[in-house]
Write an enzyme that holds these catalytic residues in place. Structure first.
Site, PDB file in Angstrom:
ATOM      1  N   VAL A  11      -0.013   7.564   8.062  1.00  0.00           N
ATOM      2  CA  VAL A  11       0.944   6.450   8.031  1.00  0.00           C
ATOM      3  C   VAL A  11       1.258   5.940   9.440  1.00  0.00           C
ATOM      4  O   VAL A  11       1.233   4.743   9.705  1.00  0.00           O
ATOM      5  CB  VAL A  11       2.241   6.879   7.305  1.00  0.00           C
ATOM      6  CG1 VAL A  11       3.373   5.903   7.562  1.00  0.00           C
ATOM      7  CG2 VAL A  11       1.967   6.945   5.811  1.00  0.00           C
ATOM      8  N   THR A  86       6.412  15.055   5.557  1.00  0.00           N
ATOM      9  CA  THR A  86       7.492  15.666   4.771  1.00  0.00           C
ATOM     10  C   THR A  86       6.850  16.434   3.605  1.00  0.00           C
ATOM     11  O   THR A  86       6.991  16.047   2.446  1.00  0.00           O
ATOM     12  CB  THR A  86       8.464  14.591   4.226  1.00  0.00           C
ATOM     13  OG1 THR A  86       7.698  13.519   3.617  1.00  0.00           O
ATOM     14  CG2 THR A  86       9.328  14.007   5.305  1.00  0.00           C
ATOM     15  N   GLU A 151       7.364   3.504   3.242  1.00  0.00           N
ATOM     16  CA  GLU A 151       6.019   2.907   3.319  1.00  0.00           C
ATOM     17  C   GLU A 151       5.307   3.081   1.974  1.00  0.00           C
ATOM     18  O   GLU A 151       5.342   4.145   1.383  1.00  0.00           O
ATOM     19  CB  GLU A 151       5.226   3.594   4.442  1.00  0.00           C
ATOM     20  CG  GLU A 151       3.852   3.027   4.657  1.00  0.00           C
ATOM     21  CD  GLU A 151       3.861   1.501   4.767  1.00  0.00           C
ATOM     22  OE1 GLU A 151       4.559   0.963   5.633  1.00  0.00           O
ATOM     23  OE2 GLU A 151       3.181   0.850   3.957  1.00  0.00           O
ATOM     24  N   ARG A 154      -1.563   2.614   0.546  1.00  0.00           N
ATOM     25  CA  ARG A 154      -2.457   3.597  -0.088  1.00  0.00           C
ATOM     26  C   ARG A 154      -3.553   3.963   0.893  1.00  0.00           C
ATOM     27  O   ARG A 154      -4.160   3.068   1.498  1.00  0.00           O
ATOM     28  CB  ARG A 154      -3.147   3.005  -1.323  1.00  0.00           C
ATOM     29  CG  ARG A 154      -2.269   2.642  -2.471  1.00  0.00           C
ATOM     30  CD  ARG A 154      -2.987   1.662  -3.384  1.00  0.00           C
ATOM     31  NE  ARG A 154      -3.392   0.461  -2.656  1.00  0.00           N
ATOM     32  CZ  ARG A 154      -4.260  -0.461  -3.100  1.00  0.00           C
ATOM     33  NH1 ARG A 154      -4.852  -0.301  -4.264  1.00  0.00           N
ATOM     34  NH2 ARG A 154      -4.550  -1.523  -2.379  1.00  0.00           N
ATOM     35  N   GLU A 155      -3.834   5.251   1.037  1.00  0.00           N
ATOM     36  CA  GLU A 155      -4.978   5.641   1.865  1.00  0.00           C
ATOM     37  C   GLU A 155      -6.234   5.001   1.277  1.00  0.00           C
ATOM     38  O   GLU A 155      -6.361   4.856   0.070  1.00  0.00           O
ATOM     39  CB  GLU A 155      -5.128   7.162   1.884  1.00  0.00           C
ATOM     40  CG  GLU A 155      -4.065   7.825   2.718  1.00  0.00           C
ATOM     41  CD  GLU A 155      -4.076   9.337   2.631  1.00  0.00           C
ATOM     42  OE1 GLU A 155      -5.111   9.918   2.272  1.00  0.00           O
ATOM     43  OE2 GLU A 155      -3.029   9.934   2.928  1.00  0.00           O
ATOM     44  N   ASN A 211       6.842   6.088  -6.615  1.00  0.00           N
ATOM     45  CA  ASN A 211       5.761   7.072  -6.753  1.00  0.00           C
ATOM     46  C   ASN A 211       5.869   7.840  -8.069  1.00  0.00           C
ATOM     47  O   ASN A 211       4.854   8.116  -8.727  1.00  0.00           O
ATOM     48  CB  ASN A 211       5.778   8.047  -5.573  1.00  0.00           C
ATOM     49  CG  ASN A 211       5.004   7.495  -4.388  1.00  0.00           C
ATOM     50  OD1 ASN A 211       4.499   6.375  -4.435  1.00  0.00           O
ATOM     51  ND2 ASN A 211       4.905   8.264  -3.317  1.00  0.00           N
ATOM     52  N   CYS A 263       0.795  12.475  -1.538  1.00  0.00           N
ATOM     53  CA  CYS A 263       2.119  11.919  -1.868  1.00  0.00           C
ATOM     54  C   CYS A 263       2.616  12.244  -3.278  1.00  0.00           C
ATOM     55  O   CYS A 263       3.659  12.877  -3.421  1.00  0.00           O
ATOM     56  CB  CYS A 263       2.101  10.408  -1.669  1.00  0.00           C
ATOM     57  SG  CYS A 263       1.921   9.950   0.063  1.00  0.00           S
ATOM     58  N   LYS A 266       3.812  15.992  -4.248  1.00  0.00           N
ATOM     59  CA  LYS A 266       4.975  16.490  -3.494  1.00  0.00           C
ATOM     60  C   LYS A 266       6.206  15.605  -3.715  1.00  0.00           C
ATOM     61  O   LYS A 266       7.334  16.104  -3.762  1.00  0.00           O
ATOM     62  CB  LYS A 266       4.654  16.612  -2.006  1.00  0.00           C
ATOM     63  CG  LYS A 266       4.716  15.306  -1.230  1.00  0.00           C
ATOM     64  CD  LYS A 266       4.657  15.519   0.271  1.00  0.00           C
ATOM     65  CE  LYS A 266       4.564  14.207   1.054  1.00  0.00           C
ATOM     66  NZ  LYS A 266       5.722  13.337   0.973  1.00  0.00           N
TER      67      LYS A 266
END
Ligand SMILES: NC(=O)c1ccc[n+]([C@@H]2O[C@H](COP(=O)([O-])OP(=O)(O)OC[C@H]3O[C@@H](n4cnc5c(N)ncnc54)[C@H](O)[C@@H]3O)[C@@H](O)[C@H]2O)c1
Length: 462
Positions: A11, A86, A151, A154-155, A211, A263, A266
């Protein structure tokens, strides 16, 4: 405007490079000296399409630089982004906020003049309050506002997502901070991207709710896929049939091996924990996590069911290891529990991924890593498609068929058509769609199955 980006990962690096591309002066800071050294040498430490060019151009044009020490960049900054990790806290599923709080302490000591501190990391409700408390305690005379700006990139499509977001969420009620945020994102608001101003706690929750909702949508279609298999329906047609309804939408309705990545797992866990702390259990999300966790290992059973005598000592080729295509990120990839379960059943696993193998090697012991898809398929009793990389969508099926010990494919991403695979002589199983078997089309291929498997293959199509 002068910006310091604390944390130069997936990110931080993308956000820093894009914000520099908007015309601001950005320093990306990271404690990881190897990462910063690489960046200073023009190397990009992660795989993200387009990032190399974007970073090089902004470095060359003098808007983007890198540092391991945040003191100078933060001192000079009008705005400081916190983009550190995080991860799940070991043992209990809460978000581990130690990196965020450490960064806040260091920022407090270094900031100078009016500074907007912006949390871009995904953090639980109330974290902004704590970041503010830490900064005030460390630097009581400092002039600073703490803003939440989650944010949503997307990767794999991160640059596009950062530059063309559906919305920018800004959690603050401070007018000076709003002005700074509007200035940072001016090129996007000029392009009509909505800036959604909310209270800080609301902004923090928006990220988790987004998410969690997407993870729920995936889990929903995965369960519908299981039902499709039992009742003889096709989940892709079901997804299309419901996705054309504007109230539902067609995104995140692809059945597969369960969601993974850095993401969703978690963040869903952390939201459940936050809600429990406030005595508001989120039962739907509790079910989502539990269904998803079970599903990943269950995919190994889908493979073993292709053989009447199980998969002990059988060779399984696995195509794709990263949690999705166009990234090298292996965090919580479904391929990990899948491969571990296959190994637990006694299988010998070979694998190939276009960019994920460097990370995968340290996570997956006892796997033979191959140089390409065909080497992976060579002498395999079954080939499992675990990640839908573009290059796996148009494999030379004839070659594959000749290379494999038995022509059996388990496609966990539904990238091939059952009828075509059937015609090409493969026993083919996908997710939530009709099964195909070579029992009919290709006698030669069928001959290479054991007699028990012939019976099984025939049963699969009947
Ligand atoms: N990866 C994604 O697709 C994505 C998308 C949206 C939001 N997020 C959120 O963004 C945050 C960052 O995620 P990521 O995937 O970029 O993580 P990452 O692990 O790739 O990067 C975090 C970086 O922060 C650095 N760091 C930690 N503490 C530091 C400190 N005090 N000073 C300087 N550097 C420090 C680490 O060395 C690491 O390089 C997380 O909260 C994540 O949930 C991630």
């Amino acid at each position: 405007m002068h910006i310091a980006m604390i944390g130069t990962g997936y990110v931080g690096l993308v956000s820093g490079a894009c914000i520099a591309d908007f015309g601001h002066q950005v320093t990306c800071v990271d404690k990881d000296a190897t990462k910063i050294e690489a960046l200073k040498n023009g190397e990009i430490p992660i795989f993200e399409p387009g990032l190399q060019d974007l970073v090089s151009r902004n470095v060359r044009e003098g808007r983007l630089s890198f540092a391991t020490d945040l003191n100078e960049p933060v001192r000079a900054a009008d705005a400081v982004f916190i983009a550190v990790g995080t991860p799940s806290r070991r043992g209990d599923g809460h978000a581990d906020l130690s990196y965020v709080y450490n960064a806040a302490r260091e920022i407090a000591a270094a900031m100078h003049g009016f500074t907007v501190v912006i949390t871009k990391s995904t953090v639980p409700v109330g974290t902004g309050d704590e970041v503010e408390r830490i900064i005030r305690e460390r630097n009581p005379d400092g002039d600073c506002v703490v803003v939440s700006n989650p944010e949503f990139l997307r990767e794999g499509a991160a640059i596009h997502d950062f530059k063309h977001p559906d919305r920018i969420v800004v959690g603050t009620d401070d007018d000076r901070a709003k002005q700074v945020m509007a200035e940072i994102y001016r090129p996007l608001s000029l392009n009509q991207t909505p800036l959604l101003y909310t209270a800080r706690r609301t902004a923090e929750l928006i990220k988790y709710a987004a998410n969690a909702f997407l993870a729920t949508k995936i889990t929903f279609i995965n369960e519908i896929a299981d039902l499709c298999e039992r009742v003889g329906a096709d989940v892709q047609e079901v997804a299309r049939g419901i996705g054309l309804d504007n109230r539902i939408g067609n995104k995140f309705l692809h059945a597969g091996p369960g969601f993974g990545g850095s993401c969703f797992p978690k963040d869903v866990r952390a939201l459940i924990k936050t809600a429990q702390d406030y005595d508001v259990p989120l039962r739907i999300l509790e079910a989502v996590t539990s269904v998803n966790d079970t599903r990943k290992r269950a995919m190994a059973r889908k493979v073993s069911m292709m053989f009447s005598d199980g998969i002990r000592r059988k060779t399984i080729g696995v195509l794709g290891l990263t949690f999705k295509p166009s990234t090298d990120d292996m965090r919580e990839a479904p391929s990990i529990p899948l491969i571990t379960a296959l190994q637990d059943m006694g299988a010998l696993v070979r694998a190939f991924d276009p960019v994920g193998m460097t990370h995968a090697r340290s996570i997956l012991p006892d796997v033979t890593f191959c140089d390409n898809a065909y080497e992976c398929a060579t002498s395999a009793d079954v080939l499992v498609i675990a990640t839908e990389w573009e290059q796996f969508r148009a494999l030379d099926l004839r070659r594959l068929h000749d290379l494999m010990a038995t022509p059996v494919i388990v496609d966990l991403r539904n990238i091939y058509r059952p009828d075509e695979m059937h015609r090409r002589g493969f026993a083919y199983v996908s997710v939530g769609r009709p099964t195909a078997s070579p029992a009919l089309g290709d006698p030669e291929a069928f001959d290479r199955l054991s007699s028990a498997d012939k019976g099984r293959a025939a049963a699969l199509v009947s």
